[in-house]
Each structure stands twice: as structure tokens, then as C-alpha cells.
Write a protein that holds these residues in place. Structure first.
Motif, PDB file in Angstrom:
ATOM      1  N   UNK A  16       0.996  -0.779  -0.268  1.00 60.48           N
ATOM      2  CA  UNK A  16       0.104  -0.287  -0.019  1.00 60.48           C
ATOM      3  C   UNK A  16       0.579   1.160   0.026  1.00 60.48           C
ATOM      4  N   UNK A  17       1.820   1.291   0.674  1.00 61.87           N
ATOM      5  CA  UNK A  17       2.735   2.915   0.737  1.00 61.87           C
ATOM      6  C   UNK A  17       3.935   2.593  -0.145  1.00 61.87           C
ATOM      7  N   UNK A  18       4.134   1.352  -0.483  1.00 61.58           N
ATOM      8  CA  UNK A  18       5.452   1.593  -1.514  1.00 61.58           C
ATOM      9  C   UNK A  18       5.615   2.679  -2.411  1.00 61.58           C
ATOM     10  N   UNK A  19       5.207   3.501  -2.426  1.00 65.28           N
ATOM     11  CA  UNK A  19       5.837   4.968  -2.927  1.00 65.28           C
ATOM     12  C   UNK A  19       6.109   4.958  -1.816  1.00 65.28           C
ATOM     13  N   UNK A  20       5.985   5.407  -0.625  1.00 61.25           N
ATOM     14  CA  UNK A  20       6.198   6.583   0.253  1.00 61.25           C
ATOM     15  C   UNK A  20       7.280   5.370   0.775  1.00 61.25           C
ATOM     16  N   UNK A  21       7.561   4.081   1.099  1.00 62.16           N
ATOM     17  CA  UNK A  21       8.855   4.167   1.535  1.00 62.16           C
ATOM     18  C   UNK A  21      10.014   4.664   0.388  1.00 62.16           C
ATOM     19  N   UNK A  22       9.940   4.553  -1.107  1.00 57.33           N
ATOM     20  CA  UNK A  22      10.595   4.639  -1.890  1.00 57.33           C
ATOM     21  C   UNK A  22      11.119   6.187  -1.743  1.00 57.33           C
ATOM     22  N   UNK A  23      10.335   6.619  -1.101  1.00 54.74           N
ATOM     23  CA  UNK A  23      10.722   8.206  -0.864  1.00 54.74           C
ATOM     24  C   UNK A  23      11.471   8.889   0.258  1.00 54.74           C
ATOM     25  N   UNK A  24      10.987   8.064   1.164  1.00 57.94           N
ATOM     26  CA  UNK A  24      11.886   7.859   2.865  1.00 57.94           C
ATOM     27  C   UNK A  24      13.543   7.424   2.482  1.00 57.94           C
ATOM     28  N   UNK A  25      13.541   6.065   1.541  1.00 56.57           N
ATOM     29  CA  UNK A  25      14.330   5.627   2.105  1.00 56.57           C
ATOM     30  C   UNK A  25      15.642   6.587   0.957  1.00 56.57           C
ATOM     31  N   UNK A  26      15.285   7.305   0.151  1.00 58.78           N
ATOM     32  CA  UNK A  26      15.763   8.669  -0.833  1.00 58.78           C
ATOM     33  C   UNK A  26      16.228   9.308  -0.186  1.00 58.78           C
ATOM     34  N   UNK A  27      15.501  10.456   0.632  1.00 60.57           N
ATOM     35  CA  UNK A  27      16.615  10.872   1.989  1.00 60.57           C
ATOM     36  C   UNK A  27      16.642  10.682   3.279  1.00 60.57           C
ATOM     37  N   UNK A  28      16.715   9.173   3.262  1.00 61.01           N
ATOM     38  CA  UNK A  28      16.967   9.047   4.938  1.00 61.01           C
ATOM     39  C   UNK A  28      18.035   9.357   4.646  1.00 61.01           C
ATOM     40  N   UNK A  29      18.779  10.652   5.265  1.00 58.01           N
ATOM     41  CA  UNK A  29      20.292  10.335   5.852  1.00 58.01           C
ATOM     42  C   UNK A  29      20.411  10.444   7.030  1.00 58.01           C
ATOM     43  N   UNK A  30      20.086   9.357   7.926  1.00 59.60           N
ATOM     44  CA  UNK A  30      20.099   9.433   9.020  1.00 59.60           C
ATOM     45  C   UNK A  30      19.980   8.419   9.270  1.00 59.60           C
ATOM     46  N   UNK A  31      21.448   8.385  10.318  1.00 56.12           N
ATOM     47  CA  UNK A  31      21.928   6.371  11.072  1.00 56.12           C
ATOM     48  C   UNK A  31      20.591   5.919  11.566  1.00 56.12           C
ATOM     49  N   UNK A  32      21.166   4.580  10.463  1.00 55.79           N
ATOM     50  CA  UNK A  32      20.037   3.267  10.884  1.00 55.79           C
ATOM     51  C   UNK A  32      20.295   2.517  11.569  1.00 55.79           C
ATOM     52  N   UNK A  33      19.777   2.074  13.160  1.00 52.21           N
ATOM     53  CA  UNK A  33      19.289   0.835  14.143  1.00 52.21           C
ATOM     54  C   UNK A  33      20.471  -0.798  12.803  1.00 52.21           C
ATOM     55  N   UNK A  34      21.014  -1.503  13.902  1.00 53.75           N
ATOM     56  CA  UNK A  34      21.244  -2.752  13.700  1.00 53.75           C
ATOM     57  C   UNK A  34      20.391  -3.063  12.330  1.00 53.75           C
ATOM     58  N   UNK A  35      20.123  -4.357  11.264  1.00 54.62           N
ATOM     59  CA  UNK A  35      19.148  -4.666  10.340  1.00 54.62           C
ATOM     60  C   UNK A  35      17.819  -4.092  10.908  1.00 54.62           C
ATOM     61  N   UNK A  36      17.892  -2.414  10.415  1.00 57.13           N
ATOM     62  CA  UNK A  36      15.991  -1.775  10.124  1.00 57.13           C
ATOM     63  C   UNK A  36      17.126  -1.292   8.882  1.00 57.13           C
ATOM     64  N   UNK A  37      15.750  -1.588   7.296  1.00 56.73           N
ATOM     65  CA  UNK A  37      16.102  -0.654   6.590  1.00 56.73           C
ATOM     66  C   UNK A  37      15.492   0.775   6.357  1.00 56.73           C
ATOM     67  N   UNK A  38      14.956   1.363   8.041  1.00 58.95           N
ATOM     68  CA  UNK A  38      14.932   2.557   7.757  1.00 58.95           C
ATOM     69  C   UNK A  38      15.756   3.059   9.251  1.00 58.95           C
ATOM     70  N   UNK A  39      15.754   4.701   8.748  1.00 62.78           N
ATOM     71  CA  UNK A  39      16.213   5.400  10.062  1.00 62.78           C
ATOM     72  C   UNK A  39      14.563   5.065  11.036  1.00 62.78           C
TER      73      UNK A  39
END
Length: 363
Positions: A16-39
Motif C-alpha cells: 500500500x505504501x510502496x511509493x512512500x517507502x521509496x521516497x523515505x529511503x531516498x531522503x533518509x540520511x539518518x543513522x539506521x539501527x542494525x538490521x533496520x531498512x530505515x532510520x
């Protein structure tokens, strides 16, 4: 004319939110916890919304709860979401899993029939007899997959499981490993970074099977509360209804006054107090925001397929019967009192309340 289009009833959050995840991944400059796909910052934006990235708000409640939950999921303890039925516990669990792990489907549904095999693993007995205990003959559970791949596992309605089944989680959460003695005395599955468990439990189910003290210590508890702001709830019900109707939304006329009436009824019966301050007896039936959305959706379908496409207060009243009579016969008396004291007075001055009152005569 309405076209009969066959589509998937419910998409996963990942779909449902595939487009939102794509935008978030492109803009995500924050440190990600180990094993997480997003910060954690991006996960928070996904759930609470971000106007700059055109990310819609999905959880309407306590924003601080989301922050505390994210901190818990980064640590060693599991996350336990408790609350009244219909307060979006399962939805929040799914959103966290989709945003953090990219997979919200690693789910165990707690029931009286849930066994240890459902939580850990079972065997293909034909292969077990022919080849012995091997990776090929082992049937992994959703939690097994979560440990192996470093993802979140969801455990819905955990208190519906017997205590001895619940306690299977104690060692899994403590040691972060799963022993598989059939494959050798020292053979075990070690959880990868990113693994954790999100469990949910209804406050009304606490008496079904109480959790042991040992298991409670392995979880951080967060209470998801009902929406207290009536105007906010009106906006949310309208938004959720639009999403549920999807293509059918253009086929129906919905006046805001009808949605306001529905939310007012639910709010008053849930809190036990009318807008004018009169005391009411609260029904045992669940009067949650989620249930209000279900009523609005059912009433809308009635208006589209069995009426003229205009949602009326009478449709709301007719669909409300299934909610009020669901749990306790005494709820009918409480509803009758509400109708005769609060609704009847409003019906004298307002046409929508009159339509609601007239359609409620069969209560």
C-alpha cells in the motif's frame, strides 16, 4: 453504472505504501539501527506523517508513544501494545514491521489452540521419516523466519494463548536463540540483528490468560488509548471511510453532518456522558473508532446498493444494531435509555437526529 472490478481486498502495508517507502529511503540520511531498512527518524515520519515528503499520517494518537516504541524496538526487550479493542494496536504493529523490516506478514495469531510448534517450528513428517531432521524437513514459523532474517515478528492477541505457550517466548527474548535439539544437542538458531517481537493484547482479555511475571519482564508495555478529541475523531472516520470505499467513494454522497452524528453517538456511549453533561450507562459492546468506521462503511454500502446513493442517519442507525447487540443483552436497555433521553430531545430540533431516532425504533 458501477463496474464489477475484482481486486485484492486488503493490501499489506508494504504494498500500500510502496511509493512512500521509496521516497523515505531516498531522503533518509539518518543513522539506521542494525538490521533496520530505515532510520528511526524515517520510521517516525512514515507513521506520523511528513508534509514535505508527502507522507500521510497513519496513527492518530499519542505521538510520544511512537517514539517510546521505537526506542524499545531498538533495544533488547519486546514491545507489548495493550488497549481496548479497536484502538489500532494491530495496525500500529503492522506499520512498525513494514517500515523497520520491510515485512509485516511474520505474524502469529494467538488463540486457545496456539501451540509451541506455531511459535517455533514443526516438521514435514514424510521428509522427517525418509531423510531425518534436516533443514529441508523443518517447517519454520513466522518467528523462526524473523530470527533468521533479523526482522520483527508480530504476536497478535497473546493473552488468548495458554500461559505455558506464552512462556515459550521467555527464553527466545532473553537468549535471542532457538534451540533445535532434534538436529543435535548443540544446534540452535541465532537471531540476527534487527530481530524483535511486537505483541498485542486487549485490556478486556486480561482475564483470559494472565501473563507470567517472567514474560512481562521481557516486554515494555505501551497502552494505546482511544481518541479523546471528538472533532479529530470525526476527521479520522471520514478519512478512513474514504480509503475503505476506494473506487465506490465517487458513487455515494456523504454529508459531514451524518459522520458527525455517528461519532457523537460512539463518543457519548463510550465515555458515558452526553455533550450536554448527562450521565449515561456505557454498553459492554466495543464503541471504538475502528468500529465507527465499520458502521459507516456498512451504512455506505447499504446506501449505494440498496438505496439512492445518499448516506442517511437512518442507515447508520440500522447498521448500529449489530454492534449494540453483539456482547450483552443489557446493552439494548442502555441504548434504549440513550435514545429516549438524549436522541429524542435532539430529534425535535434536527432532521438527521430525527431520522436516526425513527430508524432506531426496533432497538
Amino acid at each position: 453504472m458501477i463496474e464489477n472490478i475484482r481486486t485484492q481486498i486488503k493490501q499489506t502495508s508494504e504494498q500500500k505504501y510502496q511509493a512512500e517507502f521509496s521516497r523515505l529511503k531516498e531522503q533518509d540520511q539518518h543513522r539506521k539501527p542494525a538490521g533496520w531498512q530505515l532510520s528511526a527518524y524515517a520510521v517516525r515520519s512514515f507513521i506520523l506523517g511528513d508534509d514535505k515528503l508527502n507522507i500521510q499520517k497513519k496513527f492518530y494518537g499519542d505521538d510520544a508513544l511512537v517514539d517510546r516504541a521505537l526506542v524499545t524496538l531498538m533495544g533488547n526487550q519486546g514491545l507489548m501494545l495493550v488497549g481496548e479493542p479497536g484502538t489500532a494496536k494491530s495496525m500500529l504493529s503492522e506499520l512498525f514491521s513494514a517500515a523497520i523490516s520491510g515485512n509485516s506478514q511474520l505474524t502469529i495469531q494467538g488463540t486457545a489452540g496456539t501451540t509451541e510448534d506455531h511459535i517455533k517450528y514443526s516438521w514435514n513428517y514424510a521428509l522427517l521419516l525418509s531423510e531425518g531432521p534436516t533443514d529441508k524437513s523443518l517447517i519454520p514459523s513466522p518467528l523462526f523466519h524473523a530470527m533468521k532474517n533479523g526482522q520483527l515478528a508480530r504476536f497478535e492477541e497473546i493473552t488468548r494463548c495458554p500461559p505455558e505457550i506464552q512462556d515459550v517466548l521467555v527464553s527466545l527474548l532473553s537468549e535471542k536463540q532457538m534451540m533445535i535439539p532434534e538436529m543435535g544437542q548443540d544446534f540452535s538458531l541465532q537471531a540476527m540483528q534487527g530481530f524483535n517481537i511486537i505483541a498485542t493484547a486487549n485490556l478486556r482479555d486480561r482475564g483470559v490468560h494472565e501473563m507470567s511475571a517472567a514474560l512481562k519482564r521481557r516486554f515494555n508495555f505501551e497502552t494505546v488509548k482511544p481518541i479523546a478529541n471528538r472533532q479529530f475523531e470525526i476527521e479520522l472516520v471520514g478519512l478512513q471511510l474514504k480509503q475503505q470505499l476506494a473506487q465506490l467513494y465517487s458513487e455515494i454522497h456523504i454529508r459531514p453532518e451524518v459522520i458527525e452524528l455517528l461519532v457523537t453517538v460512539f463518543n457519548e456511549l463510550r465515555t458515558g456522558q452526553s455533550l450536554q453533561g448527562a450521565s449515561l450507562k456505557t454498553p459492554d459492546a466495543v464503541m471504538s473508532t475502528a468500529e465507527a468506521v465499520n458502521i459507516a462503511h456498512a451504512a455506505s454500502l447499504q446506501a449505494i446498493y440498496l438505496s439512492d446513493g445518499k448516506l442517511q442517519a437512518g442507515h447508520i442507525a440500522q447498521q448500529l444494531i449489530g454492534v449494540v447487540f453483539k456482547d450483552n443483552p443489557d446493552d439494548a436497555k442502555r441504548m434504549r435509555y440513550y435514545l429516549d433521553t438524549v436522541v429524542k430531545e435532539r430529534a425535535r430540533k434536527d432532521s438527521d437526529w430525527k431520522a436516526f431516532f425513527d430508524a432506531s425504533r426496533e432497538f
